[in-house]
Design a protein around this motif. Structure first.
Motif, short mmCIF file in Angstrom:
data_model
loop_
_atom_site.label_atom_id
_atom_site.label_comp_id
_atom_site.label_asym_id
_atom_site.label_seq_id
_atom_site.Cartn_x
_atom_site.Cartn_y
_atom_site.Cartn_z
N THR A 432 0.82 -1.21 0.00
CA THR A 432 0.00 0.00 0.00
C THR A 432 0.86 1.26 0.00
O THR A 432 0.51 2.27 -0.63
CB THR A 432 -0.93 -0.01 1.22
N ARG A 433 1.99 1.23 0.71
CA ARG A 433 2.82 2.43 0.79
C ARG A 433 3.37 2.88 -0.56
O ARG A 433 3.87 4.00 -0.69
CB ARG A 433 3.97 2.20 1.76
N ARG A 434 3.28 2.03 -1.59
CA ARG A 434 3.71 2.47 -2.92
C ARG A 434 2.86 3.63 -3.41
O ARG A 434 3.37 4.56 -4.05
CB ARG A 434 3.66 1.30 -3.93
N ALA A 435 1.57 3.62 -3.09
CA ALA A 435 0.72 4.75 -3.46
C ALA A 435 1.19 6.02 -2.78
O ALA A 435 1.21 7.10 -3.38
CB ALA A 435 -0.73 4.45 -3.09
N THR A 436 1.61 5.90 -1.52
CA THR A 436 2.12 7.06 -0.79
C THR A 436 3.37 7.61 -1.45
O THR A 436 3.52 8.83 -1.63
CB THR A 436 2.44 6.66 0.66
N GLU A 437 4.27 6.72 -1.85
CA GLU A 437 5.51 7.15 -2.49
C GLU A 437 5.24 7.92 -3.78
O GLU A 437 5.88 8.94 -4.06
CB GLU A 437 6.40 5.93 -2.76
N VAL A 438 4.29 7.44 -4.56
CA VAL A 438 3.96 8.11 -5.83
C VAL A 438 3.30 9.46 -5.57
O VAL A 438 3.66 10.48 -6.17
CB VAL A 438 3.05 7.21 -6.68
N LEU A 439 2.36 9.50 -4.64
CA LEU A 439 1.60 10.73 -4.40
C LEU A 439 2.42 11.79 -3.68
O LEU A 439 2.16 12.99 -3.82
CB LEU A 439 0.33 10.40 -3.61
N ARG A 440 3.42 11.37 -2.92
CA ARG A 440 4.29 12.35 -2.26
C ARG A 440 5.04 13.21 -3.28
O ARG A 440 5.45 14.33 -2.97
CB ARG A 440 5.30 11.63 -1.36
N ALA A 441 5.23 12.68 -4.46
CA ALA A 441 5.95 13.43 -5.51
C ALA A 441 5.07 14.48 -6.18
O ALA A 441 5.57 15.30 -6.95
CB ALA A 441 6.48 12.45 -6.56
#
Length: 473
Positions: A432-441
């Motif tokens: 799930t944290r992959r979505a966080t990594e993408v959206l943080r950008a």
């Protein structure tokens, strides 16, 4: 002599004290959505959220190796028979409610799991609570192509579990199309409360502001179901597989493809006879639960509303349209879209970036086609970011990467398909944290708009979703 360990009557010492987070299946959608919503209401993202990855990527290995890998993978997360007997559903309810910050809320959403429900809850400044949860239990000597044996094993587990939890209904789901090789090593029981659990009652009584709103969300999909025993029902396949009930017939070409990829044999597939009319599928809400919510909430002087969606994409589209309207009312562009999928979502990062979220239930062709249709009929977005969750299985119902790329292609200036999610698709696993990594950008667009009012949100949802069957009551 050591201290005496007290055990609740009917429970084994093996399972005594089983915590709520140990009971709820790792990676189950209800678990992920509660965690994501609670974090967003605390003003944090999902950087610490992951889920247990599937082992179906070993589908090309010999059967003994495949089963050994599956056994090791589920050993840490699946319950034994003794632990299943020790499950206390009230602990699960407490674990869900305890994740939310201790303050008074203007309302609460309860019911079927849906990613757009989490986004709606965050826009309203309210928690979301599921009407049930998923349990995964060991199936020793199981086989992906033996649904009758799965039913027999599940019946024994259900009997033990229901003995200590009479307020639950257990829907057993045997679906090789969505679970792959794991359908032959574990049994999935979708536990649904028949009544409002005590922890939810306390939440409604103590954590809601006077005159708060309670919104019950119901997934209206149905599926053929066998009532195996009082409190236990059996479902062969599921809507999230992207297949139809007829595709689980022994003569189905799609079924043979699915079984081959999971190490099974279509010649062994002898399903139990299911002659009853279709019933609410596994993510439905028990009628007694909704009635209890209404009764208790009304006694607390809270207003109860209902949102019924006939298919996931209907609610996804309506909430996406609502977000765009909400952002523009706050003088934001509402011009950047993120297409989330399955467990790949992060409501807080979506809010921080001022983006419009559209949630796909999974990576099936049907789910992806629906977002394409919605985009084709919507005002264009300047950017479209796509986060396809690899399902970890092979199935004829899955969308290919070209179809996901076509979704990204709707962006006028930016068209982005996450490469990490696409790498190894569809048989890898992405946390799930992959979505966080993408959206943080994504660029920041704070402050967030003022929270929506429930009445305004429901009026807008009804206006945009009623033509597609969304019912607001």
């Amino acid at each position: 002599m050591g201290p005496v360990r007290k055990v609740r009557p009917g429970l084994t010492a093996e399972g005594a004290g089983l915590a709520g987070d140990r009971i709820v299946a790792a990676g189950s959608i209800a678990r992920i959505l509660v965690g994501a919503t609670a974090r967003a209401l605390r003003g944090t993202d999902c950087a610490d959220l992951g889920h247990a990855g599937p082992v179906s990527r070993f589908a090309g290995t010999p059967e003994p190796v495949r089963r050994a890998v599956a056994a090791r993978a589920v050993g840490r997360v699946a319950l034994t028979a003794g632990q299943a007997a020790a499950v206390d559903a009230e602990r699960v309810a407490r674990w869900f409610t305890d994740q939310y910050p201790p303050r008074r809320y203007p309302g609460v959403l309860v019911g079927s799991p849906h990613g757009a429900a989490a986004h709606l809850a965050v826009a309203l400044g309210m928690p979301w609570l599921p009407a049930g949860f998923e349990i995964i239990a060991h199936w020793p000597q199981g086989a992906v192509d033996r649904p009758r044996a799965a039913l027999d094993h599940g019946a024994g587990l259900a009997g033990r579990l229901l003995a200590g939890n009479p307020d639950l209904h257990l829907r057993q789901v045997h679906c090789p199309a969505s679970r792959g090789v794991l359908a032959g090593t574990t049994v999935v029981l979708a536990a649904r409360w028949r009544r409002l659990p005590a922890a939810y009652r306390r939440f409604l009584a103590e954590r809601l502001a006077p005159g708060a709103s309670v919104l019950v969300l119901r997934d209206g999909r149905t599926w053929p179901v066998l009532d195996a025993a009082d409190g236990h029902s059996f479902q062969l396949g599921c809507p999230a597989s992207g297949l139809e009930p007829v595709d689980f017939h022994p003569d189905s070409h799609a079924l043979r493809q699915v079984l081959r990829s999971a190490g099974g044999n279509g010649a062994h597939w002898e399903p139990p006879e299911i002659s009853a009319p279709p019933a609410p599928a596994e993510h439905g809400v028990e009628a007694g639960f909704e009635l209890d919510v209404r009764d208790f909430a009304c006694r607390q002087a809270h207003r109860v509303r209902r949102l019924l969606f006939p298919a996931p994409e209907v609610l996804s589209a309506a909430v996406a349209d609502l977000y765009r309207h909400w952002l523009r009312a706050a003088d934001k562009t509402g011009d950047r879209l993120v297409v989330e999928c399955g467990r790949l979502l992060d409501p807080w990062q979506v809010l921080r970036a001022g983006m419009v979220p559209y949630w796909c239930e999974n990576a099936t062709r049907r789910s992806v086609e629906q977002v394409e249709w919605w985009l084709a009929g919507s005002e264009p977005f300047s950017s479209v970011d796509v986060l396809p969750e690899p399902p970890g299985v092979r199935s004829p119902a899955l969308a290919g990467l070209p179809q996901w790329l076509a979704v990204a292609g709707f962006g006028r200036r930016r068209r982005a398909l996450d490469r990490t999610s696409a790498r190894g698709y569809p048989v890898t696993s992405v946390p799930t944290r992959r979505a966080t990594e993408v959206l943080r950008a994504q660029p920041c667009d704070l402050p967030a708009p003022p929270p929506l009012e429930m009445a305004d949100a429901l009026a807008r949802l009804s206006e945009t979703g009623s033509r597609d069957g969304l019912l607001v009551g």
